[in-house]
Each structure stands twice: as structure tokens, then as C-alpha cells.
Design a protein around this motif. Structure first.
Motif, PDB file in Angstrom:
ATOM      1  N   TYR A 198       0.838  -1.208   0.000  1.00  0.00           N
ATOM      2  CA  TYR A 198       0.000   0.000   0.000  1.00  0.00           C
ATOM      3  C   TYR A 198       0.874   1.259   0.000  1.00  0.00           C
ATOM      4  CZ  TYR A 198      -4.570  -2.230   0.660  1.00  0.00           C
ATOM      5  OH  TYR A 198      -5.727  -2.955   0.475  1.00  0.00           O
ATOM      6  N   ARG A 199       1.880   1.287   0.865  1.00  0.00           N
ATOM      7  CA  ARG A 199       2.711   2.487   0.978  1.00  0.00           C
ATOM      8  C   ARG A 199       3.531   2.730  -0.283  1.00  0.00           C
ATOM      9  NH1 ARG A 199       3.339   0.932   6.847  1.00  0.00           N
ATOM     10  NH2 ARG A 199       1.968   2.425   7.917  1.00  0.00           N
ATOM     11  N   SER A 213      -9.404  -9.246   6.365  1.00  0.00           N
ATOM     12  CA  SER A 213      -9.792  -7.965   5.776  1.00  0.00           C
ATOM     13  C   SER A 213      -9.210  -7.802   4.375  1.00  0.00           C
ATOM     14  CB  SER A 213      -9.348  -6.809   6.672  1.00  0.00           C
ATOM     15  OG  SER A 213      -7.935  -6.637   6.669  1.00  0.00           O
ATOM     16  N   LEU A 214      -8.038  -8.353   4.153  1.00  0.00           N
ATOM     17  CA  LEU A 214      -7.440  -8.292   2.821  1.00  0.00           C
ATOM     18  C   LEU A 214      -8.233  -9.134   1.826  1.00  0.00           C
ATOM     19  CD1 LEU A 214      -3.712  -8.469   3.884  1.00  0.00           C
ATOM     20  CD2 LEU A 214      -4.725  -6.613   2.540  1.00  0.00           C
ATOM     21  N   ALA A 215      -8.775 -10.262   2.296  1.00  0.00           N
ATOM     22  CA  ALA A 215      -9.614 -11.084   1.425  1.00  0.00           C
ATOM     23  C   ALA A 215     -10.902 -10.345   1.077  1.00  0.00           C
ATOM     24  CB  ALA A 215      -9.934 -12.415   2.098  1.00  0.00           C
ATOM     25  N   THR A 216     -11.480  -9.678   2.067  1.00  0.00           N
ATOM     26  CA  THR A 216     -12.701  -8.906   1.819  1.00  0.00           C
ATOM     27  C   THR A 216     -12.441  -7.785   0.816  1.00  0.00           C
ATOM     28  OG1 THR A 216     -13.536  -9.389   4.043  1.00  0.00           O
ATOM     29  CG2 THR A 216     -14.482  -7.491   2.896  1.00  0.00           C
ATOM     30  N   ALA A 217     -11.313  -7.090   1.010  1.00  0.00           N
ATOM     31  CA  ALA A 217     -10.975  -5.983   0.114  1.00  0.00           C
ATOM     32  C   ALA A 217     -10.707  -6.479  -1.301  1.00  0.00           C
ATOM     33  CB  ALA A 217      -9.760  -5.230   0.659  1.00  0.00           C
ATOM     34  N   ALA A 218      -9.993  -7.591  -1.421  1.00  0.00           N
ATOM     35  CA  ALA A 218      -9.684  -8.135  -2.745  1.00  0.00           C
ATOM     36  C   ALA A 218     -10.955  -8.581  -3.459  1.00  0.00           C
ATOM     37  CB  ALA A 218      -8.705  -9.287  -2.618  1.00  0.00           C
ATOM     38  N   ASP A 222     -10.313  -4.366  -4.718  1.00  0.00           N
ATOM     39  CA  ASP A 222      -9.148  -3.545  -4.373  1.00  0.00           C
ATOM     40  C   ASP A 222      -7.914  -4.118  -5.072  1.00  0.00           C
ATOM     41  OD1 ASP A 222      -6.892  -2.394  -3.213  1.00  0.00           O
ATOM     42  OD2 ASP A 222      -7.728  -2.369  -1.197  1.00  0.00           O
ATOM     43  N   PRO A 223      -7.314  -3.398  -6.024  1.00  0.00           N
ATOM     44  CA  PRO A 223      -6.186  -3.945  -6.784  1.00  0.00           C
ATOM     45  C   PRO A 223      -4.952  -4.193  -5.921  1.00  0.00           C
ATOM     46  CG  PRO A 223      -6.479  -1.612  -7.276  1.00  0.00           C
ATOM     47  CD  PRO A 223      -7.663  -2.029  -6.470  1.00  0.00           C
ATOM     48  N   LEU A 224      -4.777  -3.399  -4.862  1.00  0.00           N
ATOM     49  CA  LEU A 224      -3.610  -3.601  -3.993  1.00  0.00           C
ATOM     50  C   LEU A 224      -3.783  -4.843  -3.126  1.00  0.00           C
ATOM     51  CD1 LEU A 224      -2.834   0.086  -2.986  1.00  0.00           C
ATOM     52  CD2 LEU A 224      -1.803  -1.300  -4.800  1.00  0.00           C
ATOM     53  N   ALA A 225      -4.991  -5.085  -2.651  1.00  0.00           N
ATOM     54  CA  ALA A 225      -5.250  -6.310  -1.893  1.00  0.00           C
ATOM     55  C   ALA A 225      -5.085  -7.538  -2.792  1.00  0.00           C
ATOM     56  CB  ALA A 225      -6.648  -6.275  -1.288  1.00  0.00           C
ATOM     57  N   LEU A 226      -5.541  -7.412  -4.047  1.00  0.00           N
ATOM     58  CA  LEU A 226      -5.334  -8.516  -5.001  1.00  0.00           C
ATOM     59  C   LEU A 226      -3.854  -8.783  -5.220  1.00  0.00           C
ATOM     60  CD1 LEU A 226      -8.093  -7.623  -7.607  1.00  0.00           C
ATOM     61  CD2 LEU A 226      -7.930  -9.784  -6.348  1.00  0.00           C
ATOM     62  N   LEU A 264      -8.852 -16.451  -4.204  1.00  0.00           N
ATOM     63  CA  LEU A 264      -7.872 -15.359  -4.172  1.00  0.00           C
ATOM     64  C   LEU A 264      -6.467 -15.910  -3.986  1.00  0.00           C
ATOM     65  CD1 LEU A 264      -9.788 -12.890  -1.851  1.00  0.00           C
ATOM     66  CD2 LEU A 264      -9.386 -12.597  -4.314  1.00  0.00           C
ATOM     67  N   LEU A 265      -6.371 -17.012  -3.266  1.00  0.00           N
ATOM     68  CA  LEU A 265      -5.095 -17.698  -3.071  1.00  0.00           C
ATOM     69  C   LEU A 265      -4.905 -18.830  -4.077  1.00  0.00           C
ATOM     70  CD1 LEU A 265      -2.521 -18.339  -1.353  1.00  0.00           C
ATOM     71  CD2 LEU A 265      -3.998 -19.827   0.029  1.00  0.00           C
ATOM     72  N   PHE A 266      -5.922 -19.657  -4.234  1.00  0.00           N
ATOM     73  CA  PHE A 266      -5.764 -20.887  -5.010  1.00  0.00           C
ATOM     74  C   PHE A 266      -5.578 -20.628  -6.510  1.00  0.00           C
ATOM     75  CE2 PHE A 266      -7.149 -22.713  -1.109  1.00  0.00           C
ATOM     76  CZ  PHE A 266      -6.705 -24.028  -1.114  1.00  0.00           C
TER      77      PHE A 266
END
Length: 309
Positions: A198-199, A213-218, A222-226, A264-266
Motif C-alpha cells: 500500500y505504501r 480484511s485483505l480477502a474482503t478488500a480483494a 481492491d487492486p492492492l489487496a489482489l 484469491l489464493l488458489f
């Protein structure tokens, strides 16, 4: 002949979970004993023994006890050498103490091995002769099913996938093992990775970051969470590539809290493996989510206990 019920115990960092089990069926609810309430192994063991005695009042037919522990354990001698996040457990003969105090045959095993055993006996790896099971959570654990059985290694230390290096010049590991996988994709490390991503993109990281929360955002786009999940998958895939070339398993079974990210992982993990393995190693390989979550340790330890009867 039906095997009598046994007690399965999953010894976690914050609580000890206990249930009566027959096969893959829990016959009771899960009882929890908070580990932080006890400042010495003897006191916690007494609490476990008392809980076993209480359960036996309503299930006198219980025939054995299985215990899964998070840390170094010798299956053959019954010794625990350390327990992750639990103080004071150095060379404790846990199996023999519990067996003596309860009068029941007892077995102990590493918790990741218990997860692998449960998945092999009843779950996603059922029927496999060769499978690699991985748990993704606070750390990264692993268990190996080879030639139709659990492979423990010479000192009962096999399967520690989280300690395998993915970078010769990477983050220092706890045992001098530079670039250890869990130093990149443990829960805390995933959050640190996300904060950096993110930074670097000029975005202030959201408050309360976690794998969940990163899974929810992705999922919300959210391209950064992805990007975080793609990087996690790449790290895991790079390690599994080496494992697969070494062992040529039929299945890779992935469980633990981080695995709840699902596709998102698999999806990127499968692509990473497709691009790095020969067709002989990849084409028939099954990459699957673990069937069991929080009950895996109880089911695996109880399955081992049932074999004592």
C-alpha cells in the motif's frame, strides 16, 4: 467390529480443545481449557486429566486418548520438547503422564501432522498414497503422506515446510534458515507485506489489516489487496514447486485460516505451479482446500488414538 470412541485433544497456543470422537464424528461438543490460566505444565496437564475424567462419566466406553501439540514432539517416545506460544514446556513426557493418570492408551503427535492425518483418513486427501498437507496461519506447518502413511522422518521433524527457504539472501529465519517461507506468509508477515505494498503505491494502509480484511478488500476489487494475494501465492508456490519436484505427490491440501481466502489464493497458486512444473508433476496434481478447519487437530489425534485400541 466397531471401534470404541476415543478422546481427541488439540493443544493450541491459547486453548486446549477436547472432544469425544468416533471416526470422523464428534460425539460431544468441544470443551476448551484456556492455556493462559496455567503457568506450569503440571497444572495444565492436571486440568486436561480432570477434563478427561469428567467426560468419561458420560462416556465410560472411551478407549484411548490422542493429543496434537504445536511444536517439537517425538511420536515414538511421547516427549514434547517445546510448545509454540506456551511457556515452560521443555522435555515433558506428556504421553506417559496422561496415560498413567488416566489409565488409557495415549498417543501424541505434532498438530500439523494431525491435520495431515485427518485429511488423509477422512478428508481431502482420502485415498491418496502420496499427499502434502500445508497449514497457513500464524506460521506455516506441513505434514507428509508418503507410500500410504504419515511420514515423520528420523527425528519426527519431517514436513516443516514453513522452514524451507524461498530466498537464499532473504529474511533471517529462526534457526539460521535464511528466507524461511513462514517469514513471508505467516499472518503477521502478510499484514506487513500488505502495508508495504500500500505504501509503495502511495496509499495509506487501511486500519486493522488482517488476512481476513485483505480477502474482503480483494473480493471487492481492491487492486492492492489482489496484489497481496498474488504475492502470497507466488511465495507459497515457489516453495511448493520444490516440494513437488522432490516428492511428486498426488495432492496438495491447504488448510488453516489464510486458506479461507479461497480462489484469491488458489487461483494464482495454481498458475504459479502450472508455470514452474513439468507436465509429469503438474497434470495430475490435485490442489485442494482442506476439508476440516478447527476440528482437524481433534480428528487427526483421535484417528491415531483409535489405532491403539
Amino acid at each position: 467390529m466397531t471401534t470404541p470412541p476415543v478422546i481427541g485433544i488439540d493443544f493450541g497456543g491459547t486453548s486446549v480443545k477436547l472432544a469425544v470422537v468416533a471416526g470422523e464424528n464428534l460425539l460431544t461438543g468441544i470443551q476448551r481449557i484456556p492455556t493462559q490460566d496455567f503457568d506450569h505444565p503440571d497444572l495444565l496437564i492436571e486440568a486436561i486429566v480432570d477434563a478427561i475424567a469428567a467426560v468419561r462419566l458420560s462416556h465410560p466406553e472411551i478407549a484411548a486418548v490422542g493429543i496434537g501439540v504445536p511444536g517439537a514432539v517425538n511420536f515414538y517416545t511421547g516427549m514434547t520438547y517445546n510448545l509454540t506460544n506456551v511457556k515452560g514446556w521443555t522435555a515433558v513426557p506428556l504421553r506417559d503422564i496422561v496415560a498413567e493418570k488416566t489409565g488409557l492408551p495415549t498417543v501424541i503427535e505434532n498438530d500439523a501432522n494431525c491435520m495431515a492425518y485427518a485429511e488423509w483418513k477422512y478428508g481431502a486427501a482420502k485415498g491418496c498414497q502420496h499427499a502434502v498437507c500445508v497449514t497457513l496461519g500464524t506460521g506455516v506447518g506441513g505434514g507428509l503422506i508418503l507410500n500410504g502413511g504419515l511420514f515423520r522422518g528420523a527425528a519426527c521433524a519431517a514436513g516443516e515446510i514453513g522452514q524451507m527457504s524461498i530466498d537464499l539472501h532473504g529474511v533471517p529465519g529462526p534457526y539460521g534458515n535464511t528466507g524461511a517461507l513462514e517469514r513471508y506468509i505467516g499472518n503477521r508477515q502478510i499484514v506487513e507485506m500488505a502495508e508495504a505494498i500500500y505504501r509503495e503505491s502511495g496509499v495509506e494502509p487501511p486500519a486493522g489489516l488482517s488476512p481476513e480484511s485483505l480477502a474482503t478488500a480483494a473480493t471487492a476489487g481492491d487492486p492492492l489487496a489482489l496484489k497481496v494475494w498474488e504475492k502470497v501465492a507466488h511465495c507459497l508456490g515457489f516453495c511448493l514447486m520444490s516440494v513437488i519436484y522432490l516428492l511428486n505427490p498426488e495432492a496438495i491440501v491447504i488448510g488453516g485460516g489464510v486458506s479461507e481466502a479461497g480462489d484469491l489464493l488458489f487461483k494464482p497458486l495454481r498458475e504459479t505451479l502450472r508455470n514452474s512444473l513439468t507436465s509429469e508433476c503438474f497434470n495430475d496434481l490435485r490442489l485442494v482446500h482442506a476439508r476440516y478447519g478447527n476440528t482437524a487437530g481433534i480428528l487427526g489425534s483421535s484417528a491415531m488414538a483409535a489405532e491403539l485400541v
